[in-house]
Design a protein around this motif. Structure first.
Motif, PDB file in Angstrom:
ATOM      1  N   GLU A   1       0.572   5.656  -7.807  1.00 26.44           N
ATOM      2  CA  GLU A   1       0.198   4.476  -6.972  1.00 26.44           C
ATOM      3  C   GLU A   1      -0.522   3.233  -7.691  1.00 26.44           C
ATOM      4  OE1 GLU A   1      -1.582   4.919  -3.100  1.00 26.44           O
ATOM      5  OE2 GLU A   1      -0.289   6.564  -2.570  1.00 26.44           O
TER       6      GLU A   1
ATOM      7  N   LEU B   1      -2.865  -0.206  -7.506  1.00 29.05           N
ATOM      8  CA  LEU B   1      -3.856  -0.963  -6.792  1.00 29.05           C
ATOM      9  C   LEU B   1      -3.590  -2.307  -6.503  1.00 29.05           C
ATOM     10  CD1 LEU B   1      -7.173   0.731  -8.079  1.00 29.05           C
ATOM     11  CD2 LEU B   1      -6.213   1.279  -5.676  1.00 29.05           C
TER      12      LEU B   1
ATOM     13  N   ALA C   1       0.840  -1.106   0.048  1.00 30.71           N
ATOM     14  CA  ALA C   1       0.142   0.088  -0.112  1.00 30.71           C
ATOM     15  C   ALA C   1       0.768   1.364   0.075  1.00 30.71           C
ATOM     16  CB  ALA C   1      -0.849  -0.040   1.232  1.00 30.71           C
TER      17      ALA C   1
END
Length: 244
Positions: free
Chosen positions: A207, A209, A162
């Motif tokens: 980022e 997922l 994450a």
């Protein structure tokens, strides 16, 4: 007149029943597929109790005829890569062949780019589309990995972290001959793509997922648009990939 009206009603009912969709559901976690019939609308499918644990951002629904077209395009891509590899030698040929092997290992499907989230579909009539024909639905749990693909030395499944950005996933990864070292492509689980700057001079926090693909393609070649076109064809196959 009553008999004729009844006959018309029965005919119409039979036609609607025949036209309603049939869906093969793959729930993941090694569970056997489920076969659903007479699924008239998308909401009827995504609200099935058996799919209550599905991770909808990564779900994929496909249609049979579209799958045949996607598979054909994927085979053309593999043939093109073989042709390009045959025209090269040494490291360039090895890099193209490595990429071809990665793409040969995936399966594509005729993905329909619709929102599958049940809450979204229920409250937006336009999203609750009619299902006609034969479909497949992959709706497993949230994955815990991402997949690194392309002109890299160590492609494959990597743990999802994450907050980690595309450039951080590539920090310790060696690229192969002909690779783009300034940009990589993120293919999100919903099929959307984003070009991520990953070099020291242009990097930006993009980022991933869980379930995303991080693809390192061919570097842009000013006088050879064929390789640039290959990147787009590869991305098309990756957005139509059947989830792991």
């Amino acid at each position: 007149m009553k008999i004729k009206a009844l006959a018309l009603l029965l005919t119409l009912s039979s036609t609607l029943s025949y036209a309603a969709g049939s869906v093969t559901v793959y729930p993941g976690d090694r569970q056997p597929p489920q076969n659903l019939t007479n699924v008239e609308r998308l909401a009827d499918l995504v609200t099935q109790p058996s799919l209550s644990r599905a991770w909808w951002p990564g779900a994929v629904i496909s249609e049979r005829q579209a799958t045949a077209a996607a598979e054909q395009q994927h085979q053309k891509l593999l043939a093109a890569l073989s042709s390009f590899a045959a025209q090269e030698d040494g490291d360039d040929a090895a890099a193209i062949n490595s990429l071809r092997q990665q793409l040969q290992a995936i399966k594509v499907t005729g993905r329909q780019f619709v929102t599958l989230d049940p809450d979204w579909v229920r409250v937006r009539p336009r999203s609750n589309v009619t299902l006609l024909g034969d479909y497949s639905l992959w709706a497993g749990p949230q994955p815990t990995t991402i997949t690194l693909m392309g002109l890299v030395s160590s492609p494959g499944v990597k743990p999802f972290v994450a907050g980690r950005s595309a450039d951080e996933y590539l920090a310790d990864v060696n690229t192969l001959s002909g690779a783009d070292r300034s940009y990589a492509w993120v293919v999100y689980p919903d099929g959307k793509t984003e070009k991520a700057p990953v070099a020291y001079w242009n990097k930006r926090h993009v980022e991933l997922l869980p379930g995303s693909i991080l693809f390192v393609g061919f570097s842009e070649r000013l006088f050879d648009s064929d390789f640039n076109e290959l990147n787009q064809q590869i991305l098309t196959s990756l957005t139509h990939r059947i989830p792991d």
